[in-house]
Design a protein around this motif. Structure first.
Motif, PDB file in Angstrom:
ATOM      1  N   LEU A   1      -6.058  12.694   3.738  1.00 55.92           N
ATOM      2  CA  LEU A   1      -4.970  13.487   3.177  1.00 55.92           C
ATOM      3  C   LEU A   1      -4.559  13.062   1.776  1.00 55.92           C
ATOM      4  O   LEU A   1      -4.137  13.901   0.973  1.00 55.92           O
ATOM      5  N   VAL A   2      -4.647  11.775   1.480  1.00 55.43           N
ATOM      6  CA  VAL A   2      -4.248  11.294   0.151  1.00 55.43           C
ATOM      7  C   VAL A   2      -5.440  11.357  -0.800  1.00 55.43           C
ATOM      8  O   VAL A   2      -5.373  11.943  -1.871  1.00 55.43           O
ATOM      9  N   PHE A   3      -6.526  10.726  -0.440  1.00 51.25           N
ATOM     10  CA  PHE A   3      -7.788  10.757  -1.174  1.00 51.25           C
ATOM     11  C   PHE A   3      -7.612  10.435  -2.656  1.00 51.25           C
ATOM     12  O   PHE A   3      -8.008  11.190  -3.533  1.00 51.25           O
ATOM     13  N   THR A   4      -6.987   9.347  -2.934  1.00 52.07           N
ATOM     14  CA  THR A   4      -7.004   8.782  -4.288  1.00 52.07           C
ATOM     15  C   THR A   4      -6.919   7.279  -4.124  1.00 52.07           C
ATOM     16  O   THR A   4      -5.904   6.736  -3.666  1.00 52.07           O
ATOM     17  N   GLY A   5      -8.011   6.606  -4.412  1.00 52.30           N
ATOM     18  CA  GLY A   5      -8.166   5.206  -4.049  1.00 52.30           C
ATOM     19  C   GLY A   5      -7.092   4.296  -4.589  1.00 52.30           C
ATOM     20  O   GLY A   5      -6.587   3.422  -3.887  1.00 52.30           O
ATOM     21  N   ALA A   6      -6.691   4.483  -5.843  1.00 54.17           N
ATOM     22  CA  ALA A   6      -5.697   3.592  -6.444  1.00 54.17           C
ATOM     23  C   ALA A   6      -4.381   3.674  -5.685  1.00 54.17           C
ATOM     24  O   ALA A   6      -3.749   2.653  -5.393  1.00 54.17           O
ATOM     25  N   SER A   7      -3.943   4.875  -5.344  1.00 56.16           N
ATOM     26  CA  SER A   7      -2.686   5.037  -4.605  1.00 56.16           C
ATOM     27  C   SER A   7      -2.798   4.468  -3.199  1.00 56.16           C
ATOM     28  O   SER A   7      -1.851   3.861  -2.684  1.00 56.16           O
ATOM     29  N   GLN A   8      -3.953   4.649  -2.574  1.00 56.91           N
ATOM     30  CA  GLN A   8      -4.139   4.124  -1.222  1.00 56.91           C
ATOM     31  C   GLN A   8      -4.102   2.600  -1.219  1.00 56.91           C
ATOM     32  O   GLN A   8      -3.443   1.987  -0.365  1.00 56.91           O
ATOM     33  N   PHE A   9      -4.803   1.982  -2.152  1.00 57.14           N
ATOM     34  CA  PHE A   9      -4.787   0.523  -2.227  1.00 57.14           C
ATOM     35  C   PHE A   9      -3.395   0.003  -2.579  1.00 57.14           C
ATOM     36  O   PHE A   9      -2.971  -1.037  -2.076  1.00 57.14           O
TER      37      PHE A   9
ATOM     38  N   ALA B   1       1.162  -4.882   2.957  1.00 61.67           N
ATOM     39  CA  ALA B   1       0.651  -6.198   3.343  1.00 61.67           C
ATOM     40  C   ALA B   1       1.506  -7.319   2.775  1.00 61.67           C
ATOM     41  O   ALA B   1       1.612  -8.396   3.383  1.00 61.67           O
ATOM     42  N   ALA B   2       2.124  -7.073   1.616  1.00 57.08           N
ATOM     43  CA  ALA B   2       2.982  -8.094   1.007  1.00 57.08           C
ATOM     44  C   ALA B   2       4.389  -8.085   1.574  1.00 57.08           C
ATOM     45  O   ALA B   2       5.241  -8.848   1.112  1.00 57.08           O
ATOM     46  N   GLY B   3       4.636  -7.230   2.577  1.00 55.12           N
ATOM     47  CA  GLY B   3       5.958  -7.181   3.200  1.00 55.12           C
ATOM     48  C   GLY B   3       6.925  -6.238   2.523  1.00 55.12           C
ATOM     49  O   GLY B   3       8.142  -6.323   2.755  1.00 55.12           O
ATOM     50  N   GLY B   4       6.430  -5.330   1.698  1.00 54.71           N
ATOM     51  CA  GLY B   4       7.303  -4.401   1.003  1.00 54.71           C
ATOM     52  C   GLY B   4       7.852  -3.329   1.919  1.00 54.71           C
ATOM     53  O   GLY B   4       7.317  -3.061   3.003  1.00 54.71           O
ATOM     54  N   ASN B   5       8.920  -2.681   1.455  1.00 55.83           N
ATOM     55  CA  ASN B   5       9.529  -1.578   2.201  1.00 55.83           C
ATOM     56  C   ASN B   5       8.575  -0.381   2.218  1.00 55.83           C
ATOM     57  O   ASN B   5       8.015  -0.029   1.177  1.00 55.83           O
ATOM     58  N   PRO B   6       8.379   0.272   3.366  1.00 51.63           N
ATOM     59  CA  PRO B   6       7.432   1.401   3.420  1.00 51.63           C
ATOM     60  C   PRO B   6       7.785   2.530   2.462  1.00 51.63           C
ATOM     61  O   PRO B   6       6.894   3.125   1.848  1.00 51.63           O
ATOM     62  N   LEU B   7       9.094   2.825   2.319  1.00 47.96           N
ATOM     63  CA  LEU B   7       9.491   3.901   1.408  1.00 47.96           C
ATOM     64  C   LEU B   7       9.204   3.523  -0.047  1.00 47.96           C
ATOM     65  O   LEU B   7       8.732   4.351  -0.835  1.00 47.96           O
ATOM     66  N   THR B   8       9.474   2.284  -0.390  1.00 47.88           N
ATOM     67  CA  THR B   8       9.185   1.829  -1.747  1.00 47.88           C
ATOM     68  C   THR B   8       7.687   1.831  -2.011  1.00 47.88           C
ATOM     69  O   THR B   8       7.228   2.220  -3.098  1.00 47.88           O
ATOM     70  N   ALA B   9       6.910   1.390  -1.018  1.00 47.12           N
ATOM     71  CA  ALA B   9       5.454   1.390  -1.176  1.00 47.12           C
ATOM     72  C   ALA B   9       4.923   2.810  -1.352  1.00 47.12           C
ATOM     73  O   ALA B   9       4.051   3.058  -2.200  1.00 47.12           O
ATOM     74  N   ALA B  10       5.460   3.760  -0.567  1.00 51.90           N
ATOM     75  CA  ALA B  10       5.020   5.142  -0.682  1.00 51.90           C
ATOM     76  C   ALA B  10       5.405   5.737  -2.032  1.00 51.90           C
ATOM     77  O   ALA B  10       4.636   6.499  -2.630  1.00 51.90           O
ATOM     78  N   ALA B  11       6.607   5.384  -2.522  1.00 52.17           N
ATOM     79  CA  ALA B  11       7.038   5.893  -3.827  1.00 52.17           C
ATOM     80  C   ALA B  11       6.142   5.374  -4.943  1.00 52.17           C
ATOM     81  O   ALA B  11       5.754   6.120  -5.855  1.00 52.17           O
ATOM     82  N   GLY B  12       5.789   4.081  -4.879  1.00 46.53           N
ATOM     83  CA  GLY B  12       4.892   3.531  -5.889  1.00 46.53           C
ATOM     84  C   GLY B  12       3.531   4.190  -5.865  1.00 46.53           C
ATOM     85  O   GLY B  12       2.960   4.495  -6.919  1.00 46.53           O
ATOM     86  N   ALA B  13       3.000   4.428  -4.664  1.00 43.33           N
ATOM     87  CA  ALA B  13       1.705   5.091  -4.547  1.00 43.33           C
ATOM     88  C   ALA B  13       1.768   6.519  -5.069  1.00 43.33           C
ATOM     89  O   ALA B  13       0.824   7.013  -5.705  1.00 43.33           O
ATOM     90  N   PHE B  14       2.909   7.189  -4.814  1.00 41.99           N
ATOM     91  CA  PHE B  14       3.065   8.565  -5.290  1.00 41.99           C
ATOM     92  C   PHE B  14       3.049   8.638  -6.811  1.00 41.99           C
ATOM     93  O   PHE B  14       2.339   9.454  -7.405  1.00 41.99           O
ATOM     94  N   PHE B  15       3.836   7.786  -7.448  1.00 45.87           N
ATOM     95  CA  PHE B  15       3.903   7.828  -8.908  1.00 45.87           C
ATOM     96  C   PHE B  15       2.586   7.406  -9.547  1.00 45.87           C
ATOM     97  O   PHE B  15       2.233   7.871 -10.632  1.00 45.87           O
ATOM     98  N   LEU B  16       1.835   6.548  -8.856  1.00 49.24           N
ATOM     99  CA  LEU B  16       0.521   6.171  -9.370  1.00 49.24           C
ATOM    100  C   LEU B  16      -0.444   7.349  -9.316  1.00 49.24           C
ATOM    101  O   LEU B  16      -1.330   7.484 -10.166  1.00 49.24           O
ATOM    102  N   GLY B  17      -0.254   8.215  -8.330  1.00 45.82           N
ATOM    103  CA  GLY B  17      -1.133   9.372  -8.200  1.00 45.82           C
ATOM    104  C   GLY B  17      -0.741  10.562  -9.047  1.00 45.82           C
ATOM    105  O   GLY B  17      -1.480  11.557  -9.104  1.00 45.82           O
ATOM    106  N   VAL B  18       0.414  10.481  -9.716  1.00 45.98           N
ATOM    107  CA  VAL B  18       0.870  11.603 -10.540  1.00 45.98           C
ATOM    108  C   VAL B  18      -0.116  11.886 -11.682  1.00 45.98           C
ATOM    109  O   VAL B  18      -0.214  13.020 -12.159  1.00 45.98           O
ATOM    110  N   ARG B  19      -0.864  10.870 -12.107  1.00 47.97           N
ATOM    111  CA  ARG B  19      -1.814  11.078 -13.209  1.00 47.97           C
ATOM    112  C   ARG B  19      -2.819  12.161 -12.868  1.00 47.97           C
ATOM    113  O   ARG B  19      -3.362  12.827 -13.777  1.00 47.97           O
TER     114      ARG B  19
END
Length: 266
Positions: free
Chosen positions: A64-72, A79-97
């Motif tokens: 469903l996501v299919f963009t490696g940088a955002s997935q990683f 894995a580092a213990g981050g908040n799931p919502l914060t992790a998802a937001a970071g992945a989203f903004f990384l995929g905006v490109r």
């Protein structure tokens, strides 16, 4: 009475554009990109399982996501213990490109409105690079389709294989498989480092991460490693200023010789 000579019209043909490569060459290049990048799905499957995600969750991300940088980025933050919502937001903004890629590819590919939502799912770094390298719309569509299809299929298959393998092994950290993701990125990046400045920046970035990783919070060492590039460029600029300009004397001498040679010996 002789008629004055007329200036001959400029009969030179306009410079032709780049010739379209044969379909076999486009398919070969597209498959090369798709296979090379698609194999790194193994690393994502292992990394995701090491972050605590199940096989179904891992596969859903690739489907469903299919963009490696955002997935990683997502699984790395988890894995580092981050908040799931914060992790998802970071992945989203990384995929905006990818949206900016889409603006360019929309004009190049010229798909109908009914096809664009499906094609948009394949708009990533690799498909954009192959598509924009083509000289016309037909080869652009061929490159986009072959790259997207091969990469999507292989990425999802290798994601499944990596997740199942990590689940069968148990603790991925005990096997050192938590480093699979970074190792793949380093392997892909290394051949691109062709100049001394690029290699120096990469080496300094690695040193910064290794030195600060044990003492700083998760995520901060990676941010600090980004300072390696401007630091190396600053040092390179200072060295260039101190280096004597040997080209001026040679150019001046060469110009003088050319001027002497052009003088009429008579």
């Amino acid at each position: 009475m002789p008629t004055p000579e007329r200036a001959a019209p400029d009969a030179r043909p306009a410079a032709p554009g780049p010739a379209a490569p044969p379909d076999s060459a486009v398919i070969r290049d597209a498959l090369g990109v798709g296979v090379a990048v698609g194999l790194s799905g193994f690393a994502f499957g292992v990394t995701s399982a090491g972050a605590g995600l199940g096989v179904l969750q891992t596969c859903a991300l690739s489907l469903l996501v299919f963009t490696g940088a955002s997935q990683f980025a997502l699984v790395g933050a988890l894995a580092a213990g981050g908040n799931p919502l914060t992790a998802a937001a970071g992945a989203f903004f990384l995929g905006v490109r990818n949206a900016f890629y889409g603006l360019r590819l929309s004009a190049l590919l010229g798909y109908r409105a009914s096809v664009r939502p499906f094609a948009a799912h394949w708009v990533i770094d690799e498909t954009a690079a192959v598509t924009m390298a083509q000289p016309d719309r037909r080869t652009a569509r061929l490159g986009f389709t072959v790259t997207g299809l091969s990469l999507y299929v292989l990425w999802n298959l290798t994601t499944l294989g990596g997740a199942l393998g990590a689940e069968a092994l148990g603790d991925t950290k005990a096997w050192g498989l938590d480093a699979a993701g970074p190792a793949v990125f380093l392997a892909l990046l290394a051949p691109m480092l062709t100049t001394t400045v690029e290699r120096a920046a990469a080496g300094l970035a690695v040193v910064l991460v290794l030195v600060t990783l044990p003492v700083l919070p998760a995520g901060v060492p990676v941010l600090l490693s980004a300072l390696a590039a401007p630091a190396v460029l600053f040092v390179q600029g200072r060295l260039d200023q101190r280096r004597p300009d040997r080209g001026r004397g040679g150019n001046a001498t060469g110009t003088a010789h050319r001027s002497d040679a052009q003088e009429d010996p008579r």
